[in-house]
Design a protein around this motif. Structure first.
Motif: not given
Length: 232
Positions: A127, A130-131, A139, A225
C-alpha cells in the motif's frame, strides 16, 4: 499469516489499462506476471473486440518491447508482452512486495486484482509503495483464508481441466467455450475430458465445502486499510 486483498485500480494507472482507452468493450484477464532481470513479461487473455487493433495499440505503448500472440480459444486470445524494465507504478509495487497475483481482470475503466501477501506487513508495504507511486487503490475485501491441507483427491489432470474450463468461460451462462474445444487442447476425447470435469468438481467440493476440511472466512462491503485489525 497469509492475507488476501481484493483491490481496484483506475485503468489509467495500470499499463494494460491505459492502452484500452479506445476499446471500451474489450475485456482483459491477466494470467500472470513474470519478472526477469532484463524485462517484465505479463501473459493475458483478450476477450471480444478487434484483437488486431488491440495488438497495434499494445505495440505502440512506450514500455512495450514486443507482443506475441500465443493461442486462441473461442472468443479469447492469449498474448505475451515484454515490458521494458522501466515499467513502474503498480507493477513494481507488486514485484517489490513479493506479492502473489491470484487473479486480475479489467477494462478501459477499472482493473480488479486479487493479491496474496505472506503477512499483513507485506500488505502494508504494498500500500505504501502504491501511495508513493501515486496509485489510487480501492480495497474491496480483505480476509485471512483458512487453508485446508490438501487430501490429494484432486488429481493434476482434474485440476488442469477445471482451471482451463473456468478460464475459457465453460461454466458461464451462456457457455463461453465448448467441451470439444477444451478436450482438443488436452488431446483427449470429449468423454474423457467430461469425466475429468465431473470428478474434479466432486473432489473439489469434498475438499473445500465439507465441515471437516474447514471454511474460508472473510467479509464483504467497505473495508478499512487498517491491517492490524482481525478480518475473520
Amino acid at each position: 499469516m497469509i492475507v488476501i486483498a481484493d483491490v481496484s485500480v483506475p485503468a489509467s494507472q495500470f499499463p494494460l489499462g491505459r492502452v484500452l482507452d479506445g476499446f471500451p468493450d474489450v475485456e482483459l484477464e491477466l494470467e500472470r506476471i513474470v519478472p526477469l532481470r532484463e524485462a517484465v513479461i505479463p501473459l493475458f487473455w483478450v476477450r471480444d473486440g478487434d484483437t488486431e487493433a488491440v495488438e497495434e495499440t499494445l505495440r505502440a505503448d512506450p514500455v512495450t518491447n514486443s507482443v506475441t500472440r500465443l493461442t486462441t480459444t473461442g472468443a479469447r486470445v492469449l498474448y505475451q508482452i515484454e515490458w521494458s524494465p522501466e515499467v513502474n507504478g503498480l507493477v513494481q509495487s507488486l514485484l517489490s512486495s513479493d506479492a502473489k497475483l491470484l487473479a486480475a481482470a479489467g477494462t478501459a475503466g477499472v482493473w480488479d486484482f486479487r493479491i496474496q501477501f505472506q503477512t499483513r506487513a507485506d500488505l502494508g508495504r504494498f500500500r505504501e509503495s502504491c501511495e508513493e507511486a501515486g496509485i489510487s487503490l480501492t480495497l474491496r475485501r480483505l480476509y485471512n483464508p483458512t487453508l485446508p491441507e490438501r487430501s490429494g483427491n484432486l488429481s493434476t489432470e482434474q485440476y488442469e481441466a477445471l482451471v482451463a474450463a473456468y478460464r475459457a468461460g465453460y461454466f458461464e451462462v451462456p457457455r463461453g467455450s465448448k467441451m470439444g474445444d477444451l478436450a482438443a487442447e488436452f488431446d483427449v476425447s470429449d468423454s474423457a475430458f467430461s469425466q475429468r470435469i465431473r470428478r474434479g468438481i466432486s473432489s473439489f467440493i469434498a475438499e473445500t465445502l465439507m465441515p471437516e476440511f474447514g471454511r474460508t472466512g472473510g467479509r464483504t462491503g467497505p473495508v478499512s486499510w487498517d491491517t492490524d485489525r482481525d478480518t475473520q
